[in-house]
Structures are given as structure tokens and as C-alpha cells.
Design an enzyme around this catalytic site. Structure first.
Site, short mmCIF file in Angstrom:
data_model
loop_
_atom_site.label_atom_id
_atom_site.label_comp_id
_atom_site.label_asym_id
_atom_site.label_seq_id
_atom_site.Cartn_x
_atom_site.Cartn_y
_atom_site.Cartn_z
N ARG A 86 46.81 44.27 -9.02
CA ARG A 86 45.84 44.76 -10.01
C ARG A 86 46.61 45.11 -11.26
O ARG A 86 47.72 45.63 -11.18
CB ARG A 86 45.16 46.05 -9.53
CG ARG A 86 44.20 45.84 -8.41
CD ARG A 86 43.60 47.17 -8.03
NE ARG A 86 43.02 47.09 -6.70
CZ ARG A 86 42.90 48.13 -5.90
NH1 ARG A 86 43.32 49.33 -6.26
NH2 ARG A 86 42.35 47.98 -4.72
N ARG B 50 0.81 -1.22 0.00
CA ARG B 50 0.00 0.00 0.00
C ARG B 50 0.85 1.28 0.00
O ARG B 50 0.37 2.37 -0.25
CB ARG B 50 -0.95 -0.01 1.21
CG ARG B 50 -2.09 -1.00 1.07
CD ARG B 50 -2.83 -1.22 2.39
NE ARG B 50 -2.15 -2.18 3.25
CZ ARG B 50 -2.59 -2.55 4.46
NH1 ARG B 50 -3.70 -2.02 4.95
NH2 ARG B 50 -1.93 -3.43 5.18
C1 UD1 Z 1 -2.40 -6.38 11.44
C2 UD1 Z 1 -3.31 -7.30 12.26
C3 UD1 Z 1 -4.58 -6.55 12.65
C4 UD1 Z 1 -4.18 -5.30 13.43
C5 UD1 Z 1 -3.20 -4.44 12.66
C6 UD1 Z 1 -2.66 -3.36 13.57
C7 UD1 Z 1 -2.93 -9.60 11.46
C8 UD1 Z 1 -3.44 -10.70 10.63
N1 UD1 Z 1 -3.64 -8.47 11.46
O1 UD1 Z 1 -3.07 -6.05 10.22
O2 UD1 Z 1 -5.38 -7.36 13.47
O3 UD1 Z 1 -5.35 -4.55 13.72
O4 UD1 Z 1 -2.07 -5.23 12.20
O5 UD1 Z 1 -1.77 -2.50 12.91
O6 UD1 Z 1 -1.93 -9.78 12.13
N2 UD1 Z 1 4.49 -9.02 8.30
C9 UD1 Z 1 5.50 -9.97 8.22
N3 UD1 Z 1 5.29 -11.09 7.49
C10 UD1 Z 1 4.12 -11.34 6.85
C11 UD1 Z 1 3.09 -10.38 6.95
C12 UD1 Z 1 3.30 -9.23 7.68
O7 UD1 Z 1 6.57 -9.78 8.79
O8 UD1 Z 1 4.03 -12.40 6.22
C13 UD1 Z 1 4.71 -7.80 9.10
C14 UD1 Z 1 4.61 -6.52 8.30
O9 UD1 Z 1 5.89 -6.13 7.81
C15 UD1 Z 1 4.08 -5.52 9.32
C16 UD1 Z 1 3.29 -6.39 10.30
O10 UD1 Z 1 3.74 -7.72 10.10
O11 UD1 Z 1 5.14 -4.87 10.00
C17 UD1 Z 1 1.78 -6.29 10.11
O12 UD1 Z 1 1.43 -6.66 8.80
P1 UD1 Z 1 0.34 -5.86 7.96
O13 UD1 Z 1 0.20 -6.53 6.65
O14 UD1 Z 1 0.61 -4.42 7.98
O15 UD1 Z 1 -0.97 -6.22 8.84
P2 UD1 Z 1 -2.32 -5.35 8.95
O16 UD1 Z 1 -3.17 -5.61 7.76
O17 UD1 Z 1 -2.01 -3.96 9.26
CA CA Z 2 -0.17 -2.75 9.35
#
Ligand code: UD1
Ligand code: CA
Length: 452
Positions: free
Chosen positions: A437, A16
Site C-alpha cells: 500500500r 414458411r
Molecule cells: C407433406 C405431405 C403431406 C403431409 C405432411 C406431413 C407431400 C406432397 N405432402 O406436406 O401429405 O400431411 O407432409 O407433415 O408429401 N422436401 C424435399 N424436397 C422437396 C420438397 C420437400 O426434400 O422437393 C422435404 C422438406 O424438406 C420436408 C419434407 O420434405 O422435410 C416435407 O415437405 P413439406 O414441404 O414440408 O411438405 P408438407 O406441405 O408439410
Molecule cells: Ca411439412
């Protein structure tokens, strides 16, 4: 008391953001998102694991630190899968403090409360009530007890109306975490293993999950896109400005002041509009910063006046000096007490003695200048021969006439005077007038060119 091991999830691409950089390296107020999280967790934990994936080398290059344990998550299969990668290295019987690399402003205070709950209960979740919970996982409760977390995409309309949300931050006993993570599946709207699903699994296993409510929205705000990044930047700037004013700084307009670093100041300092502070900056007492100035890594004394549109980077400005307007003071410069650097003057890697004046349109580089020197308008130190830099020494009380060039290496002696418009390539002796100069001639019988 169980040991604390922090697991920071930082593997996501952050689609995003629409950026080539991994999301956790986006910068908030001069520091990457991930560094904020590392800094607030670091004092609380015995070991720290950072799960990296997308743009991994970039993450490790940016965050140089030998005490972090880096854990690769080669494929980003979800937050649950990410925690699983780190758990392989974590012992049983410790508390895992799980943090998200994109939730930067989490405070030590909330984390301490969360850890205390997990020491008692084995599992604790940091939640918050939001007026607008869109995008966050919702906390599902029954008779006040947490039953589970449901992600926005997987939620029913009724669940979407829940305002208590998952901040993503939790503290969990490592043995339980290991057991419950094995039970996760990726039968979710995003086809990912959600960490959040372990809450319902724990509850089904008869475990009580405690919760701690975060103090303010800012500390648990997740940064997923540029709009959220800008929103958090503003909120952080506002909070900092408020604190600075409480500490006695006069800000002409707190909404037009930015600090991306550490700023300290004495009494009665004033920052006019559009001042930007970067790195480590300190002001003494009674110092004025006029509009549109950038101060970066600068140590500025008492009663200093920095006039409008001035840039100071990596320099010390001693008490009583006046700089600008439109001056540029570059790294490794020390401007002495009561010195004056005027408009359109650039000073680089130079020491300017007390009471010396460079008032207009000059370049002074690689120079050691004594006290009480007067540099006329448009004087230039020619410090670069195309390959190497050379030093200019201008001793106490010297006067360099306007429009002169000092070809380094060169010494202008004590109380020497350089006649205006001179090109000085040999040392100019103390106390004498030196000038170079070509003889001035006038031609009487000269025809002014005319247009053909
Ligand atoms: C997540 C939570 C949601 C919470 C929100 C708060 C889950 C499924 N959802 O959603 O409940 O309200 O954060 O901000 O956990 N990441 C990894 N590996 C992966 C996927 C993600 O390391 O495979 C890391 C990302 O880099 C990030 C964090 O985990 O730092 C959260 O991932 P993101 O995709 O932003 O989750 P949200 O949709 O925000
Ligand atoms: Ca997030």
C-alpha cells in the site's frame, strides 16, 4: 425379412419459416429437427440416405456423421422427386423407410410397427386422426381401404373434412417405389411431384396399402413455421417436465422449467421457477436450484444450493457448496465441497478447494485454490496480460484481503495473509502478512473544491 434403408427428406427451404437457415436446422429443445429424425431412425436401418438441397453445406456441417449417405436434390421439385434422387443408390428388395426432416418427434415404436406392416404388405403408411387436420394431406378410404392421399391445396371441400391425415412417414418396398415414382407427374396445385400420389398409383396397381396409427399428435407434428416450432417446443417441455416429476423432481411450476438436453437428478431435488437446463446436467440428492438459474453441462453434487440468477456452464460443483445469487461459474471450473461462491462472483477455469469462500464481487480465473481459503470482497485475479493467460495459485488456508489484485503468475503461500487493498505481483510467502500500500497521508490545509 428385408433390409431397411431410411430416406430422410431434408431438402426443402421451408419458406414458411422466413429464415436464412434450412428448415431442418431449426432447433427444438436444443437439437436440430433433422437430428431428432436421424436419431430415431438410425438404430432401425442398415443404411441412411439424407436428401439435402437448400443450404446443403450448412446441413452437412451441422450434422457431422460418416455413416449418412448424402443425396443432393439440386432443385426442390417435390417430395416424390426427392425420394427419386435417393432411390438411384438403393437396391431392389429392401424396405425404404421414408421420413420427413421436419417431423422431429417420431418414435422408434411407431416406426417399428410401420416396418412390420411393410414387411408383410410391401407398403404401409403412418396416419393419425386430428381434430384440426388443416395443412396436412388427407387419407382417402373406400370401404376402409386406403385409396389415396389428397393434399390440402388439391382437396375438395368434402375431402378437407376428412380428419385422418398423412404423417408423411411411410415404409415401401424399393422395387415398387421405383416403379410407381416413374409414374408420378407434377400436375398438382403446387406444380410439384408429390410422393403422396404413389399411394393411389399403388392401389390402381392392385396393391393393398396398410396403415399404422401414430400414438400421439406430438410424434407426427410437422414443423413448417415458427408458431408450430414454438407449439412443439412447449408440448415437448411439458412432456419432459411431467416425466421428471414422475421420477421425483420437485418443480415449483412445470410450465416455467425448460430442459434442452439430458437431465438426471437424485432424490429430493427442487427446481424453482424459470430454471433452464442445457446439455448434460446431473444433480445429486437434496440439491436446490433457486429461481432464474441456467445450468449447462454441469455436474452438481448432493446438498448443493444454487441461489437465484446464477449461471453455471461446464463446471463441477461438489457436495454441500453454495453458489450465488448472481454468480457466474464458467467452463473448466471445479468448486470443492462446502465451498461458498457468493453474489456477483465470476469464476473461470479454476479449481476451488473444499471449504473456501469467495463471498462477494470477485473475478477468479485460471486459478488453483486450496482448501479453507478466504477471498475478501472485490478481489481480482489479473490473469491476462493482453496477450497470454497466467495462473494464480492460492494455497490452503490463505486469506486475501478485500479489494486486492493478484497479478498472475503469482503464488499466495499456505496460510498467508494479504492485506486489504494490496496489489500483489510477487509471490507472497506462507504464514506471513504481505501487503502493498502507498503510505496513508492526511493533509490538514487542504481546500475542498467548490463549484465555479
Ligand atoms: C407433406 C405431405 C403431406 C403431409 C405432411 C406431413 C407431400 C406432397 N405432402 O406436406 O401429405 O400431411 O407432409 O407433415 O408429401 N422436401 C424435399 N424436397 C422437396 C420438397 C420437400 O426434400 O422437393 C422435404 C422438406 O424438406 C420436408 C419434407 O420434405 O422435410 C416435407 O415437405 P413439406 O414441404 O414440408 O411438405 P408438407 O406441405 O408439410
Ligand atoms: Ca411439412
Amino acid at each position: 425379412m428385408k433390409n431397411i434403408n431410411a430416406i430422410i427428406l431434408a431438402a426443402g427451404k421451408g419458406a414458411r419459416m422466413r429464415s436464412d437457415k434450412p428448415k431442418v436446422l431449426q432447433v427444438l429443445s436444443g437439437k436440430t429437427l433433422l437430428e431428432y429424425v436421424i436419431d430415431s431412425a438410425h438404430k432401425l436401418c442398415a443404411k441412411m440416405y439424407v436428401v439435402y438441397g437448400f443450404g446443403g453445406e450448412k446441413v452437412q456441417q451441422t450434422i457431422k456423421s460418416d455413416w449418412i449417405n448424402w443425396v443432393e436434390q439440386a432443385e426442390q421439385l417435390g417430395t416424390g422427386h426427392a425420394v427419386m434422387q435417393a432411390l438411384g443408390q438403393i437396391e431392389d428388395g429392401v424396405i425404404c423407410l421414408i421420413l420427413y426432416g421436419d417431423v422431429p418427434l417420431i418414435t422408434q415404436k411407431s416406426l417399428q410397427k410401420l416396418i412390420a406392416e411393410a414387411q408383410k404388405n410391401s407398403a404401409a403408411l403412418l396416419t393419425i386422426d386430428l381434430e384440426n387436420p388443416t395443412g396436412y394431406g388427407r387419407i382417402v378410404r373406400q370401404n376402409g381401404q386406403i385409396k389415396g392421399i389428397v393434399e390440402e391445396q388439391d382437396a375438395s371441400d368434402e375431402q378437407r373434412a376428412i380428419c385422418e391425415v398423412n404423417t408423411g412417414i411411410m415404409a415401401f418396398d424399393s422395387s415398387l417405389l421405383r416403379r410407381y415414382l416413374k409414374a408420378l407427374d407434377n400436375d398438382t396445385a403446387q406444380g410439384e411431384f408429390y410422393l403422396t400420389d404413389i399411394i393411389a398409383i399403388a392401389v390402381a396397381d392392385g396393391k393393398e396399402v396398410a396403415s399404422v396409427v401414430a400414438e400421439d399428435e406430438m410424434e407426427v407434428a410437422g414443423v413448417n413455421d415458427k408458431e408450430q416450432l414454438a407449439g412443439l417446443e412447449r408440448a415437448l417441455q411439458k412432456k419432459q417436465a411431467k416425466q421428471f416429476m414422475q421420477d421425483g423432481l420437485t418443480l415449483k411450476d412445470p410450465s416455467r422449467f425448460d430442459c434442452r438436453g439430458n437431465f438426471s437428478f437424485g432424490k429430493d431435488c427442487i427446481c424453482d421457477i424459470n430454471v433452464l437446463i442445457e446439455g448434460e446436467v446431473s444433480l445429486g440428492n437434496n440439491t436446490l436450484i433457486a429461481p432464474n438459474c441456467i445450468l449447462k453441462n454441469a455436474k452438481i453434487g448432493n446438498n448443493v444450493v444454487i441461489l437465484a440468477n446464477t449461471i453455471i456452464d461446464g463446471a463441477t460443483i461438489d457436495s454441500g457448496a453454495t453458489i450465488g445469487p448472481f454468480a457466474r461459474i464458467r467452463p473448466e471450473t471445479d468448486i470443492g465441497a462446502n465451498a461458498k461462491i457468493g453474489n456477483f462472483v465470476e469464476v473461470k477455469k479454476s479449481v476451488i478447494g473444499a471449504n473456501s469462500k469467495i463471498s462477494h464481487l470477485s473475478y477468479v480465473g485460471d486459478t488453483v485454490m486450496g482448501k479453507g481459503v478466504n477471498i475478501g470482497a472485490g478481489v481480482i485475479t489479473c490473469n491476462y496480460d493482453g496477450a497470454n493467460k497466467h495462473q494464480t495459485n492460492i494455497e490452503d488456508g490463505a486469506f486475501v484481503g478485500s479489494g486486492s489484485q493478484l497479478i498472475a503468475p503469482v503464488v499466495v503461500g499456505k496460510n498467508a495473509t494479504i492485506g486489504a487493498g494490496s496489489t500483489i505481483s510477487k509471490n507472497a510467502p506462507a504464514e506471513q502478512l504481505t501487503l502493498s500500500r502507498s503510505k496513508q497521508t492526511s493533509l490538514k490545509n487542504w481546500n475542498k473544491p467548490s463549484k465555479k
